[in-house]
Design a protein around this motif. Structure first.
Motif, mmCIF file in Angstrom:
data_model
loop_
_atom_site.group_PDB
_atom_site.id
_atom_site.type_symbol
_atom_site.label_atom_id
_atom_site.label_comp_id
_atom_site.label_asym_id
_atom_site.label_seq_id
_atom_site.Cartn_x
_atom_site.Cartn_y
_atom_site.Cartn_z
ATOM 1 N N UNK A 161 0.790 -1.224 0.000
ATOM 2 C CA UNK A 161 0.000 0.000 0.000
ATOM 3 C C UNK A 161 0.815 1.263 0.000
ATOM 4 N N UNK A 162 2.087 1.150 0.390
ATOM 5 C CA UNK A 162 2.899 2.353 0.564
ATOM 6 C C UNK A 162 3.984 2.517 -0.495
ATOM 7 N N UNK A 163 4.456 1.412 -1.085
ATOM 8 C CA UNK A 163 5.461 1.503 -2.150
ATOM 9 C C UNK A 163 4.756 1.898 -3.444
ATOM 10 N N UNK A 164 5.070 3.078 -3.929
ATOM 11 C CA UNK A 164 4.413 3.604 -5.133
ATOM 12 C C UNK A 164 5.267 3.484 -6.379
ATOM 13 N N UNK A 165 6.571 3.214 -6.206
ATOM 14 C CA UNK A 165 7.364 3.143 -7.416
ATOM 15 C C UNK A 165 8.840 2.916 -7.178
ATOM 16 N N UNK A 166 9.573 3.002 -8.282
ATOM 17 C CA UNK A 166 11.010 2.732 -8.305
ATOM 18 C C UNK A 166 11.736 3.808 -9.102
ATOM 19 N N UNK A 167 13.007 4.003 -8.759
ATOM 20 C CA UNK A 167 13.907 4.827 -9.560
ATOM 21 C C UNK A 167 14.997 3.927 -10.124
ATOM 22 N N UNK A 168 15.266 4.091 -11.410
ATOM 23 C CA UNK A 168 16.288 3.278 -12.069
ATOM 24 C C UNK A 168 17.152 4.196 -12.931
ATOM 25 N N UNK A 169 18.474 4.017 -12.838
ATOM 26 C CA UNK A 169 19.384 4.785 -13.697
ATOM 27 C C UNK A 169 19.705 3.948 -14.925
ATOM 28 N N UNK A 170 19.342 4.494 -16.070
ATOM 29 C CA UNK A 170 19.358 3.735 -17.318
ATOM 30 C C UNK A 170 19.669 4.685 -18.476
ATOM 31 N N UNK A 171 20.389 4.169 -19.481
ATOM 32 C CA UNK A 171 20.722 5.007 -20.653
ATOM 33 C C UNK A 171 20.809 4.081 -21.859
ATOM 34 N N UNK A 172 21.314 4.577 -22.943
ATOM 35 C CA UNK A 172 21.376 3.761 -24.157
ATOM 36 C C UNK A 172 22.432 2.659 -24.046
ATOM 37 N N UNK A 173 23.548 2.966 -23.384
ATOM 38 C CA UNK A 173 24.650 2.013 -23.270
ATOM 39 C C UNK A 173 24.934 1.695 -21.806
ATOM 40 N N UNK A 174 25.396 0.474 -21.549
ATOM 41 C CA UNK A 174 25.785 0.068 -20.202
ATOM 42 C C UNK A 174 26.967 0.876 -19.689
ATOM 43 N N UNK A 175 27.003 1.081 -18.355
ATOM 44 C CA UNK A 175 28.186 1.617 -17.714
ATOM 45 C C UNK A 175 28.315 3.124 -17.761
ATOM 46 N N UNK A 176 29.565 3.588 -17.683
ATOM 47 C CA UNK A 176 29.848 5.014 -17.753
ATOM 48 C C UNK A 176 31.188 5.227 -18.438
ATOM 49 N N UNK A 177 31.465 6.466 -18.754
ATOM 50 C CA UNK A 177 32.708 6.827 -19.445
ATOM 51 C C UNK A 177 33.205 8.162 -18.909
ATOM 52 N N UNK A 178 34.437 8.469 -19.221
ATOM 53 C CA UNK A 178 34.989 9.771 -18.877
ATOM 54 C C UNK A 178 34.563 10.796 -19.931
ATOM 55 N N UNK A 179 34.445 12.046 -19.501
ATOM 56 C CA UNK A 179 34.122 13.115 -20.444
ATOM 57 C C UNK A 179 35.189 13.154 -21.539
ATOM 58 N N UNK A 180 34.722 13.203 -22.783
ATOM 59 C CA UNK A 180 35.649 13.263 -23.910
ATOM 60 C C UNK A 180 35.834 11.946 -24.625
ATOM 61 N N UNK A 181 35.396 10.833 -24.010
ATOM 62 C CA UNK A 181 35.547 9.545 -24.688
ATOM 63 C C UNK A 181 34.593 9.422 -25.866
#
Length: 342
Positions: free
Chosen positions: A294-314
């Protein structure tokens, strides 16, 4: 004063006149705002899914991502209400690093806050006009909220901001759902006090005005895990954690008790591939407790086109330059699985 005043920025009204929301956008937002409020009121049983990149770093890739959400939302519309993340401000623990599109429309370029204000407004307007989805952003700077208030359907207050008085008071004057994260140290009383403050009326100074807020009945909890005194990430999405928040709500007279579970950050220990498992565990808890359900209304998920992360400029298109995200293939599978088991 130990600062240089570089230039006077336009007030929100001036920016809105120059870049006005279309009638179509205004209508979409109003309709989605009401749908979202009904979910938090318990009148609509769908699951809220706030999903998208850790930070909006590139207009084209963010728009491609949100465009892919549109047919996915259609497939799961009876079970899930998708709110795309367009997070244009990035809090930094030490103050260093990329601070988001508001500061740097070009992550490789210099800071330019006027261009940033225009860029984030244009991006949120594009999302509304081209996809029909109103989005979420983090209210890192309360005084900047009015640059986007006619476009957003959901706002989050971050773990580093939740104890700040101006964030709490400004949240009390918003007319959309506002999620209050537990602080990085994990003290749930801080989060609950913030929700209480946001649901109450206040008089305070905002953008040079004396204002009176009317209280926000849709202020609610976001559980994002925490870090102990030894610097170890610990989760707070398990059954016992959810029951504890149910108990804390029961001790109050707060309106529309609600929890959104953030599946990344300290809940995953920054192990972003754990997000699908965590999301499913939360729904498993819902099936085993009517109180939690009754109290859990939702979820937050971090998602993008590609898996993982990169450094700026890659330069890898659609890959996060801040926290790692699950890629599109995993995202699509997760949303369909959540709809199947919810």
């Amino acid at each position: 004063m130990n600062m240089t005043f570089k230039c006077k920025l336009p007030i929100p009204m001036e920016v809105k006149k120059q870049y006005p929301a279309s009638e179509k956008a205004i209508k979409i937002k109003a309709e989605r705002d009401e749908e979202l409020k009904r979910i938090f009121e318990g009148k609509d049983k769908r699951l809220v899914l706030v999903i998208g990149p850790c930070s909006a770093d590139n207009e084209d890739s963010v728009m491609e991502y949100i465009s892919r959400l549109v047919p996915l939302q259609e497939k799961v519309r009876d079970k899930i209400f998708i709110v795309p993340r367009i997070y244009t401000n990035k809090p930094r623990t030490t103050g260093d690093g990329y601070k988001g599109m508001l500061h740097q429309p070009d992550p490789s370029g210099k800071s330019n806050l006027f261009e940033g204000i225009v860029a984030i407004r244009k991006l949120h307007m594009r999302a509304l006009n081209e996809t029909g989805l109103s989005c979420a952003d983090e209210m890192l700077y309360p005084e900047n909220y009015r640059y986007l208030n006619d476009l957003l359907s959901y706002v989050a207050i971050g773990a580093r901001s939740v104890e700040n008085q101006q964030h709490r008071l400004t949240s009390s004057g918003l007319d959309i759902p506002v999620g209050m994260k537990n602080p990085t140290g994990g003290d749930l009383s801080v989060m609950m006090n913030s929700i209480t403050a946001a649901q109450h009326r206040h008089e305070f100074i905002y953008r040079g005005w004396e204002v009176q807020s009317h209280g926000n009945p849709y202020a609610h909890a976001i559980l994002r895990g925490y870090v102990n005194k030894r610097g170890v990430s610990l989760p707070n999405y398990h059954y016992e954690d959810l029951m504890r928040v149910c108990e804390l709500y029961a001790e109050t007279k707060l309106q529309n008790p609600a929890i959104i579970v953030d599946t990344n950050h300290s809940n995953s220990g920054k192990k972003y591939l754990e997000q699908p498992r965590i999301a499913k565990e939360v729904l498993h808890c819902c099936r085993h407790s009517s109180d939690i359900d009754g109290i859990v209304k939702g979820l937050m998920v971090e998602s993008y086109l590609e898996d993982g992360c990169q450094k700026i400029g890659e330069g890898i298109y659609g890959k996060s330059i801040t926290d790692p995200c699950i890629g599109w293939e995993k995202t699509e599978r997760l949303v369909l699985e959540l709809a199947d088991i919810y």
